[in-house]
Design a protein around this motif. Structure first.
Motif, PDB file in Angstrom:
ATOM      1  N   LEU A  27       0.832  -1.210   0.000  1.00  0.00           N
ATOM      2  CA  LEU A  27       0.000   0.000   0.000  1.00  0.00           C
ATOM      3  C   LEU A  27       0.865   1.257   0.000  1.00  0.00           C
ATOM      4  CD1 LEU A  27      -2.637  -0.998   2.729  1.00  0.00           C
ATOM      5  CD2 LEU A  27      -2.783  -1.318   0.268  1.00  0.00           C
ATOM      6  N   ASP A  28       2.004   1.190   0.690  1.00  0.00           N
ATOM      7  CA  ASP A  28       2.881   2.348   0.869  1.00  0.00           C
ATOM      8  C   ASP A  28       4.272   1.949   0.388  1.00  0.00           C
ATOM      9  OD1 ASP A  28       4.244   4.598   1.744  1.00  0.00           O
ATOM     10  OD2 ASP A  28       4.258   3.989   3.851  1.00  0.00           O
ATOM     11  N   LEU A  29       4.682   2.462  -0.775  1.00  0.00           N
ATOM     12  CA  LEU A  29       5.968   2.101  -1.376  1.00  0.00           C
ATOM     13  C   LEU A  29       6.894   3.306  -1.351  1.00  0.00           C
ATOM     14  CD1 LEU A  29       7.758   0.094  -2.928  1.00  0.00           C
ATOM     15  CD2 LEU A  29       6.671   0.913  -5.046  1.00  0.00           C
ATOM     16  N   GLN A  30       8.086   3.108  -0.769  1.00  0.00           N
ATOM     17  CA  GLN A  30       9.058   4.189  -0.650  1.00  0.00           C
ATOM     18  C   GLN A  30      10.388   3.711  -1.230  1.00  0.00           C
ATOM     19  OE1 GLN A  30       9.019   6.069   3.264  1.00  0.00           O
ATOM     20  NE2 GLN A  30       7.007   5.184   3.671  1.00  0.00           N
ATOM     21  N   LEU A  31      10.890   4.471  -2.204  1.00  0.00           N
ATOM     22  CA  LEU A  31      12.109   4.098  -2.920  1.00  0.00           C
ATOM     23  C   LEU A  31      13.163   5.178  -2.738  1.00  0.00           C
ATOM     24  CD1 LEU A  31      10.388   2.979  -6.260  1.00  0.00           C
ATOM     25  CD2 LEU A  31      10.999   1.536  -4.314  1.00  0.00           C
ATOM     26  N   ASP A  32      14.410   4.729  -2.451  1.00  0.00           N
ATOM     27  CA  ASP A  32      15.490   5.683  -2.191  1.00  0.00           C
ATOM     28  C   ASP A  32      16.742   5.248  -2.965  1.00  0.00           C
ATOM     29  OD1 ASP A  32      16.876   7.803  -0.982  1.00  0.00           O
ATOM     30  OD2 ASP A  32      17.620   6.503   0.614  1.00  0.00           O
ATOM     31  N   LYS A  33      17.385   6.206  -3.601  1.00  0.00           N
ATOM     32  CA  LYS A  33      18.665   5.988  -4.270  1.00  0.00           C
ATOM     33  C   LYS A  33      18.636   4.821  -5.254  1.00  0.00           C
ATOM     34  CE  LYS A  33      21.722   8.208  -0.944  1.00  0.00           C
ATOM     35  NZ  LYS A  33      22.934   8.093  -0.082  1.00  0.00           N
ATOM     36  N   LEU A  34      17.719   4.911  -6.202  1.00  0.00           N
ATOM     37  CA  LEU A  34      17.697   3.913  -7.272  1.00  0.00           C
ATOM     38  C   LEU A  34      18.858   4.217  -8.223  1.00  0.00           C
ATOM     39  CD1 LEU A  34      13.877   3.700  -8.056  1.00  0.00           C
ATOM     40  CD2 LEU A  34      15.267   2.052  -6.807  1.00  0.00           C
ATOM     41  N   LYS A  35      19.856   3.371  -8.213  1.00  0.00           N
ATOM     42  CA  LYS A  35      21.066   3.634  -8.985  1.00  0.00           C
ATOM     43  C   LYS A  35      20.935   3.139 -10.420  1.00  0.00           C
ATOM     44  CE  LYS A  35      24.399   3.859  -5.241  1.00  0.00           C
ATOM     45  NZ  LYS A  35      25.717   3.391  -4.723  1.00  0.00           N
ATOM     46  N   GLY A  36      21.430   3.966 -11.343  1.00  0.00           N
ATOM     47  CA  GLY A  36      21.459   3.569 -12.743  1.00  0.00           C
ATOM     48  C   GLY A  36      20.104   3.541 -13.414  1.00  0.00           C
ATOM     49  N   VAL A  37      19.083   4.135 -12.788  1.00  0.00           N
ATOM     50  CA  VAL A  37      17.730   4.126 -13.341  1.00  0.00           C
ATOM     51  C   VAL A  37      17.431   5.500 -13.927  1.00  0.00           C
ATOM     52  CG1 VAL A  37      15.287   3.825 -12.850  1.00  0.00           C
ATOM     53  CG2 VAL A  37      16.987   2.429 -11.649  1.00  0.00           C
ATOM     54  N   LYS A  38      17.026   5.525 -15.206  1.00  0.00           N
ATOM     55  CA  LYS A  38      16.703   6.802 -15.842  1.00  0.00           C
ATOM     56  C   LYS A  38      15.234   6.858 -16.254  1.00  0.00           C
ATOM     57  CE  LYS A  38      19.579   8.735 -18.632  1.00  0.00           C
ATOM     58  NZ  LYS A  38      20.467   9.042 -19.779  1.00  0.00           N
ATOM     59  N   ILE A  39      14.822   5.889 -17.043  1.00  0.00           N
ATOM     60  CA  ILE A  39      13.477   5.895 -17.603  1.00  0.00           C
ATOM     61  C   ILE A  39      12.597   4.907 -16.835  1.00  0.00           C
ATOM     62  CG2 ILE A  39      12.097   5.611 -19.690  1.00  0.00           C
ATOM     63  CD1 ILE A  39      14.126   7.891 -19.801  1.00  0.00           C
ATOM     64  N   ASN A  40      11.415   5.366 -16.437  1.00  0.00           N
ATOM     65  CA  ASN A  40      10.429   4.516 -15.761  1.00  0.00           C
ATOM     66  C   ASN A  40      11.013   3.890 -14.493  1.00  0.00           C
ATOM     67  OD1 ASN A  40       8.244   3.018 -15.031  1.00  0.00           O
ATOM     68  ND2 ASN A  40       8.182   1.742 -16.864  1.00  0.00           N
ATOM     69  N   ALA A  41      11.106   4.717 -13.440  1.00  0.00           N
ATOM     70  CA  ALA A  41      11.717   4.287 -12.184  1.00  0.00           C
ATOM     71  C   ALA A  41      11.013   3.076 -11.579  1.00  0.00           C
ATOM     72  CB  ALA A  41      11.705   5.445 -11.184  1.00  0.00           C
ATOM     73  N   LEU A  42       9.696   2.997 -11.724  1.00  0.00           N
ATOM     74  CA  LEU A  42       8.966   1.893 -11.110  1.00  0.00           C
ATOM     75  C   LEU A  42       9.264   0.554 -11.764  1.00  0.00           C
ATOM     76  CD1 LEU A  42       5.376   3.069 -10.153  1.00  0.00           C
ATOM     77  CD2 LEU A  42       7.289   2.529  -8.677  1.00  0.00           C
ATOM     78  N   GLU A  43       9.715   0.587 -13.022  1.00  0.00           N
ATOM     79  CA  GLU A  43      10.002  -0.659 -13.716  1.00  0.00           C
ATOM     80  C   GLU A  43      11.150  -1.409 -13.044  1.00  0.00           C
ATOM     81  OE1 GLU A  43      10.068  -2.011 -18.363  1.00  0.00           O
ATOM     82  OE2 GLU A  43      11.197  -0.231 -17.793  1.00  0.00           O
ATOM     83  N   GLU A  44      11.978  -0.667 -12.295  1.00  0.00           N
ATOM     84  CA  GLU A  44      13.103  -1.288 -11.597  1.00  0.00           C
ATOM     85  C   GLU A  44      12.636  -2.237 -10.501  1.00  0.00           C
ATOM     86  OE1 GLU A  44      17.105  -1.973 -10.258  1.00  0.00           O
ATOM     87  OE2 GLU A  44      16.215  -1.326 -12.143  1.00  0.00           O
ATOM     88  N   VAL A  45      11.475  -1.937  -9.872  1.00  0.00           N
ATOM     89  CA  VAL A  45      11.073  -2.707  -8.689  1.00  0.00           C
ATOM     90  C   VAL A  45       9.832  -3.567  -8.911  1.00  0.00           C
ATOM     91  CG1 VAL A  45      12.102  -1.057  -7.102  1.00  0.00           C
ATOM     92  CG2 VAL A  45       9.715  -0.759  -7.781  1.00  0.00           C
ATOM     93  N   THR A  46       9.223  -3.507 -10.073  1.00  0.00           N
ATOM     94  CA  THR A  46       8.029  -4.327 -10.284  1.00  0.00           C
ATOM     95  C   THR A  46       7.846  -4.673 -11.751  1.00  0.00           C
ATOM     96  OG1 THR A  46       5.629  -4.466  -9.984  1.00  0.00           O
ATOM     97  CG2 THR A  46       6.522  -2.302 -10.499  1.00  0.00           C
ATOM     98  N   ASP A  47       7.317  -5.868 -11.971  1.00  0.00           N
ATOM     99  CA  ASP A  47       6.970  -6.295 -13.334  1.00  0.00           C
ATOM    100  C   ASP A  47       5.517  -5.970 -13.652  1.00  0.00           C
ATOM    101  OD1 ASP A  47       9.519  -7.429 -13.636  1.00  0.00           O
ATOM    102  OD2 ASP A  47       8.866  -9.298 -12.687  1.00  0.00           O
ATOM    103  N   GLU A  48       4.791  -5.478 -12.654  1.00  0.00           N
ATOM    104  CA  GLU A  48       3.358  -5.226 -12.814  1.00  0.00           C
ATOM    105  C   GLU A  48       3.111  -3.849 -13.428  1.00  0.00           C
ATOM    106  OE1 GLU A  48       1.002  -7.458 -12.075  1.00  0.00           O
ATOM    107  OE2 GLU A  48       2.525  -8.902 -11.428  1.00  0.00           O
TER     108      GLU A  48
END
Length: 684
Positions: free
Chosen positions: A591-612
């Motif tokens: 319900l509550d997703l918090q992301l910090d310091k995603l390294k090497g991510v430029k386009i579509n930050a959420l794609e890094e943490v989910t396939d959905e």
């Protein structure tokens, strides 16, 4: 008045606690309606706690100039129905509803039967007006603010209090004791009109004490009798007992703590799991709030609840009857002139079953509690000189709930080890040291909370608590060690709270793999500094959790927002694909997703943490410190329940969406491109 003019609103509900002025309000509405002639007819009837259909019919008929001489309820209803249908537009005020009233049985046409007939209801329960009666518009009537209360009191008193400064200062204290409740203010003001100064002082003395049944005070009797009626009307004894416990605990008490006390006292019956007990308690709390006996905390924090001052006063007197409860709080110290400085005598305490001491002004506790009937003992104290003698609990062996908060111990009293009936033990924010081996003797313990204490180790003796369902060591900032094999020993454990600790996972201490052995675990709050410390299928096995607050990565602040039951905080030094794919499945349920310091991510930050592409549960999204992030989502992503979005420290952010077009279904509201270093919040 505006709602009454609205053609789409056919039924309006007004609700609030006893004495808050609901009836007065609708009488004023009635008066103004006669002036503006909005309705051809305005009629009013009082329903009362046990509604008499015939009496309600007679009241409405009288206002319409109609005589109902028939005895048959059906014939009377048909005749009243026909008369009301002949009115082009009519307002029917039904005052003081305690439960659903069958309008057809009374003879009131409603909705499509007669669009010119509107109904205005008053009740002490929001549930009655909204759910049972189906009001499309509801208004809550709260108590007055301080300035309104003073002005209203002076008006009821005839402004006589302004004649003398000493009288005025006493009157101000009297108004405070009336707790801004209009009925109390009016009753007391009228009783004291033209009274002398000593009469005012005597009234203040009476108001400073709970209104007991044998009290000679008549000043607050009407107010208390109204509130007591609301308490007696509660649907079950369980609900009454929960309400009385809420009232004794009063404000600044977490609902979570209430659950732990109620669980220990056995007040939530017919359920077996902590989850089911929490659901039942939350439902009971909602019922009490809808009945206006409880209220939301003034801090607007959903973790806490509040009780109206006069409701607290009456509930305390009910619970204290026959010396069954000793409740001394900071409120008593601040407001009463006669402060209890010594412990009550032994004989008066023999029947006592609950003791609640919140920063009491007692100079010294007795060497021994002479309370063989005692079930609940709570002590909240910041007085470092207040100590518990070693044999304090020796004669209180039936104790089921023990809560000691902010106490300083060189070692726990040895008599705690005698409390074999104890179900709930809370030693929150205490200086305990590491001498906790005595707790291992409490074989019937279901709940153990050491939250915020100074412990450095969870000792192996806690593994002897085979009935333990809840363990809370959250906020224990010095805690680094959980002895190996302690957690798997707690085979019945359902809830484990470890947020805000510095636990070192892995040999020779407990490993994260031990958490997967807890087959009944439904709630987990944990911080994992390094995701690589987790076994291969660790996150995969956490899919069974109903509630969780999981923080992965170092330097996160402790969980503060308890609004969301499933929170996931990620701070990874490498790609998430290097870890167990169970993390991505947790994201799907979060319900509550918090992301910090995603390294090497430029386009579509959420794609890094989910396939959905569709995160149907997500309500809060917080992304921070992404030095390379240019966009957050793509046009295919959907968040149907997103309520808030926070983007912070994203210097390269160009657009929220990586494509020009955003599907209107992707967010509850379309998001504009966002720029800048400062946090940006978009309400849902």
């Amino acid at each position: 008045m505006e709602s009454l003019k609205d053609a789409t609103t056919s039924m309006i509900g007004v609700y609030g606690m006893a004495g808050v002025g609901k009836t007065w309000l609708v009488k004023e509405v009635e008066r103004q309606l006669h002036e503006v002639k909005l309705f051809n007819s305005v009629v009013r009837a009082t329903a009362s706690r046990i509604p008499d259909i015939k009496e309600i019919q007679d009241q409405i008929a009288y206002s319409l100039g109609l005589k109902l001489e028939e005895n048959s309820p059906v014939v009377r209803a048909r005749k009243l129905y026909g008369r009301l249908r002949n009115e082009k537009n009519v307002l029917i005020i039904l005052d003081d509803l305690w439960k659903k009233l069958d309008l057809k049985e009374v003879g009131i046409p409603f909705g499509s039967q007669h669009k010119g007939c509107k109904i205005l209801l008053t009740s002490r329960s929001r549930n009655v007006v909204s759910n049972e009666m189906g009001a499309t518009k509801t208004f809550a009537v709260d108590d007055l603010d301080e300035e309104e209360a003073w002005e209203f009191f002076k008006k009821m008193d005839g402004n006589s209090v302004e004649s003398d400064e000493e009288l005025r200062s006493t009157a101000i204290e009297v108004v405070k004791k009336c707790a801004r409740l209009p009925l109390a203010l009016a009753t007391v003001a009228r009783a004291l009109r033209n009274e002398s100064l000593f009469g005012w002082r005597d009234a203040l003395q009476q108001l400073q004490r709970p209104c007991l049944e044998h009290s000679s005070s008549e000043i607050s009797a009407e107010v208390h009798s109204n509130i007591k009626l609301s308490i007696n009307h509660l649907s079950s004894e369980d609900l009454k007992q929960i309400f009385l416990l809420c009232s004794l605990l009063r404000r600044d008490t977490r609902i979570e703590d209430l659950l732990r006390y109620a669980r220990g006292l056995g007040l939530i019956k017919g359920v077996n799991s902590m989850k089911a007990e929490r659901d039942r308690l939350l439902k009971m709390m909602r019922t009490l709030k809808e009945s206006c006996l409880l209220r939301d905390s003034k801090s607007t924090n959903e973790e806490y609840f509040d009780v109206h001052d006069l409701t607290y006063s009456l509930a305390k007197s009910i619970a204290s009857k026959d010396n069954q409860v000793l409740a001394l709080t900071e409120v008593d110290k601040d407001e009463d002139e006669d402060v209890v400085a010594d412990w009550p005598n032994g004989e008066s305490m023999k029947e006592c079953n609950k003791i609640i001491l919140r920063d009491p002004s007692i100079n010294k506790l007795p060497d021994q509690l002479n309370c063989p009937q005692l079930f609940l003992f709570l002590l909240f104290s910041k007085d470092l000189s207040l100590t518990l003698p070693d044999n304090f609990f020796k004669e209180a062996k039936n104790l089921k709930v023990l809560g000691l908060t902010c106490m300083h111990f060189s070692s726990l009293p040895s008599s705690i080890g005698l409390l074999t009936s104890l179900s709930t033990l809370c030693l929150d924010h205490c200086n305990l040291g590491d001498n906790l081996t005595i707790i291992g003797a409490l074989k019937n313990l279901n709940v153990l909370s050491l939250a915020g204490s100074d412990i450095k180790i969870v000792p192996k003796e806690i593994g002897q608590l085979l009935k333990l369902k809840l363990l809370d060591v959250s906020g224990c900032t010095k805690l680094k060690t959980i002895s190996a094999n302690v957690l798997p020993s707690l085979s019945k454990l359902e809830e484990l709270y470890m947020g805000g600790t510095c636990i070192q996972w892995g040999q020779p201490n407990a490993s994260l793999a031990e958490l997967n052995k807890l087959s009944h675990l439904s709630t987990l709050e944990v911080e994992i500094p390094d995701a690589k410390a987790a076994p291969e299928d660790f996150f995969q096995k956490l899919q069974k959790l109903e509630r969780y607050k999981i923080c992965i990565g170092k330097e996160w602040v402790r969980f503060r927002n308890y609004q969301y039951s499933r929170t996931l905080k990620l701070r990874l030094n490498t790609s998430i694909d290097d870890f167990d794919h169970g993390i991505k499945k947790l994201v799907k349920r979060t319900l509550d997703l918090q992301l910090d310091k995603l390294k090497g991510v430029k386009i579509n930050a959420l794609e890094e943490v989910t396939d959905e592409e569709r995160l149907s549960h997500l309500q809060n999204l917080h992304i921070q410190n992404g030095l390379d992030i240019e966009s957050i989502i793509n046009a295919r992503n959907e968040f149907p329940h997103l309520q808030s979005l926070t983007l912070e420290g994203l210097p390269q952010l160009v657009s929220f969406c990586c494509q020009d077009k955003i599907d209107g279904t992707s967010l509850p509201q379309r998001a504009l491109p966002l720029f800048g270093e400062k946090p940006t919040k978009i309400p849902g």
